[in-house]
Design a protein around this motif. Structure first.
Motif, PDB file in Angstrom:
ATOM      1  N   TYR A   5       0.738  -0.973  -0.085  1.00 22.51           N
ATOM      2  CA  TYR A   5       0.093   0.048   0.083  1.00 22.51           C
ATOM      3  C   TYR A   5       0.745   1.064  -0.020  1.00 22.51           C
ATOM      4  CZ  TYR A   5      -4.146  -2.961   1.153  1.00 22.51           C
ATOM      5  OH  TYR A   5      -5.000  -3.865   1.127  1.00 22.51           O
ATOM      6  N   ALA A   6       0.824   2.099  -1.113  1.00 23.33           N
ATOM      7  CA  ALA A   6       1.739   3.239  -1.132  1.00 23.33           C
ATOM      8  C   ALA A   6       0.811   4.583  -1.467  1.00 23.33           C
ATOM      9  CB  ALA A   6       2.681   2.997  -2.253  1.00 23.33           C
ATOM     10  N   ALA A   7       1.548   5.718  -1.085  1.00 27.42           N
ATOM     11  CA  ALA A   7       1.285   7.072  -1.252  1.00 27.42           C
ATOM     12  C   ALA A   7       2.369   7.611  -2.043  1.00 27.42           C
ATOM     13  CB  ALA A   7       0.939   7.804  -0.050  1.00 27.42           C
ATOM     14  N   GLY A   8       2.043   8.983  -2.444  1.00 32.36           N
ATOM     15  CA  GLY A   8       3.028   9.599  -2.932  1.00 32.36           C
ATOM     16  C   GLY A   8       3.989   9.197  -4.137  1.00 32.36           C
ATOM     17  N   ARG A   9       5.490   9.502  -3.741  1.00 33.13           N
ATOM     18  CA  ARG A   9       6.351   9.081  -4.876  1.00 33.13           C
ATOM     19  C   ARG A   9       6.421   7.409  -5.025  1.00 33.13           C
ATOM     20  NH1 ARG A   9       7.947  13.656  -2.324  1.00 33.13           N
ATOM     21  NH2 ARG A   9       8.842  15.400  -3.381  1.00 33.13           N
ATOM     22  N   LEU A  10       6.360   6.947  -3.688  1.00 30.41           N
ATOM     23  CA  LEU A  10       6.386   5.338  -4.009  1.00 30.41           C
ATOM     24  C   LEU A  10       5.232   4.802  -4.878  1.00 30.41           C
ATOM     25  CD1 LEU A  10       7.747   2.734  -2.907  1.00 30.41           C
ATOM     26  CD2 LEU A  10       6.175   2.595  -0.963  1.00 30.41           C
ATOM     27  N   TYR A  11       4.140   5.314  -4.685  1.00 31.25           N
ATOM     28  CA  TYR A  11       3.089   4.772  -5.518  1.00 31.25           C
ATOM     29  C   TYR A  11       3.224   5.082  -7.016  1.00 31.25           C
ATOM     30  CZ  TYR A  11      -1.662   3.925  -7.296  1.00 31.25           C
ATOM     31  OH  TYR A  11      -2.749   3.515  -8.109  1.00 31.25           O
ATOM     32  N   ARG A  12       3.966   6.113  -7.271  1.00 34.15           N
ATOM     33  CA  ARG A  12       4.334   6.444  -8.668  1.00 34.15           C
ATOM     34  C   ARG A  12       5.458   5.364  -9.075  1.00 34.15           C
ATOM     35  NH1 ARG A  12       3.248  11.566  -6.905  1.00 34.15           N
ATOM     36  NH2 ARG A  12       5.482  12.097  -6.797  1.00 34.15           N
ATOM     37  N   LEU A  13       6.221   5.202  -8.225  1.00 37.88           N
ATOM     38  CA  LEU A  13       7.555   4.513  -8.717  1.00 37.88           C
ATOM     39  C   LEU A  13       7.039   2.845  -8.798  1.00 37.88           C
ATOM     40  CD1 LEU A  13      10.712   4.750  -8.821  1.00 37.88           C
ATOM     41  CD2 LEU A  13      10.914   4.497  -6.209  1.00 37.88           C
TER      42      LEU A  13
END
Length: 213
Positions: free
Chosen positions: A177-185
């Motif tokens: 489960y990710a938010a921000g930069r990690l989600y995009r990465l």
């Protein structure tokens, strides 16, 4: 298989904003450009934190008051902690953040979680930070090592994060489960990922997976 374990980042993951960044910006010890540059690939979070806070003349009292007034938890965090406790799911936090703001946050929400944070100390003209748990690893590798440790113990691992330094841990986890930069990465690199909006969604996922096993 022993079931599930959970590993999470703290700043910008459990909290809605990165607390370290927020403190530095709020009190004028860093500008947005400096903060943005700290997220460039190759920059170590622990190095940035040590450097940035070395000149941040903040007392423990000021930091604790800031946390009480300004720092918000992501939805479902406290409920997820309780779910893990009642379900016997190991849950730990691995962070480049600092105990000086993490401890007041946990106290504010009435929870205790096994955690790895930088040790902060208010000194003349700034805050001294050290990371005794890192030893020979950088923070990114350390986070991944916590995921792999649980997998070696026979558990599946759910990981929560938001920054580039969370990527190695995310790549090693069974569910992300990710938010921000990690989600995009994760999306760019083909790592299956769900948006981190509410920790209770992870609890629901684990319940369904456990029931189906």
């Amino acid at each position: 298989m022993k079931g599930w374990a959970a590993v999470s980042d703290f700043d910008g993951t459990i909290t809605l904003r990165d607390v370290g960044d927020h403190l530095l910006l709020h009190y004028g010890f860093a500008d947005k450009k400096t903060i943005d540059e700290s997220y460039v690939s190759g920059v170590k979070v622990e190095d940035f934190m040590r450097s940035a806070f070395a000149g941040a003349a903040l007392t423990e009292k000021v930091i604790a008051a800031f946390v009480r007034k300004k720092v918000e938890a992501r939805r479902g965090f406290r409920e997820f902690v309780v779910f893990c406790e009642t379900s016997g799911i190991p849950f730990e936090i691995a962070s480049g953040g600092v105990d000086l703001y993490a401890d007041p946050f946990f106290k504010k929400h009435g929870v205790k979680v096994r955690s790895f944070f930088g040790k902060g100390r208010a000194v003349k003209g700034g805050v001294s930070i050290r990371y005794p748990f890192l030893r020979r690893l950088d923070l990114s590798a350390f986070k991944a090592s916590r995921v792999l440790r649980q997998k070696k113990a026979g558990r599946k691992v759910v990981f929560f994060g938001d920054g580039p330094n969370d990527f190695k841990a995310a790549a090693a986890a069974d569910k992300v489960y990710a938010a921000g930069r990690l989600y995009r990465l994760c999306r760019e690199r083909g790592i299956p990922v769900s948006p981190l909006t509410d920790f209770r969604k992870a609890a629901d996922f684990i319940k369904k997976d456990t029931a189906a096993a």
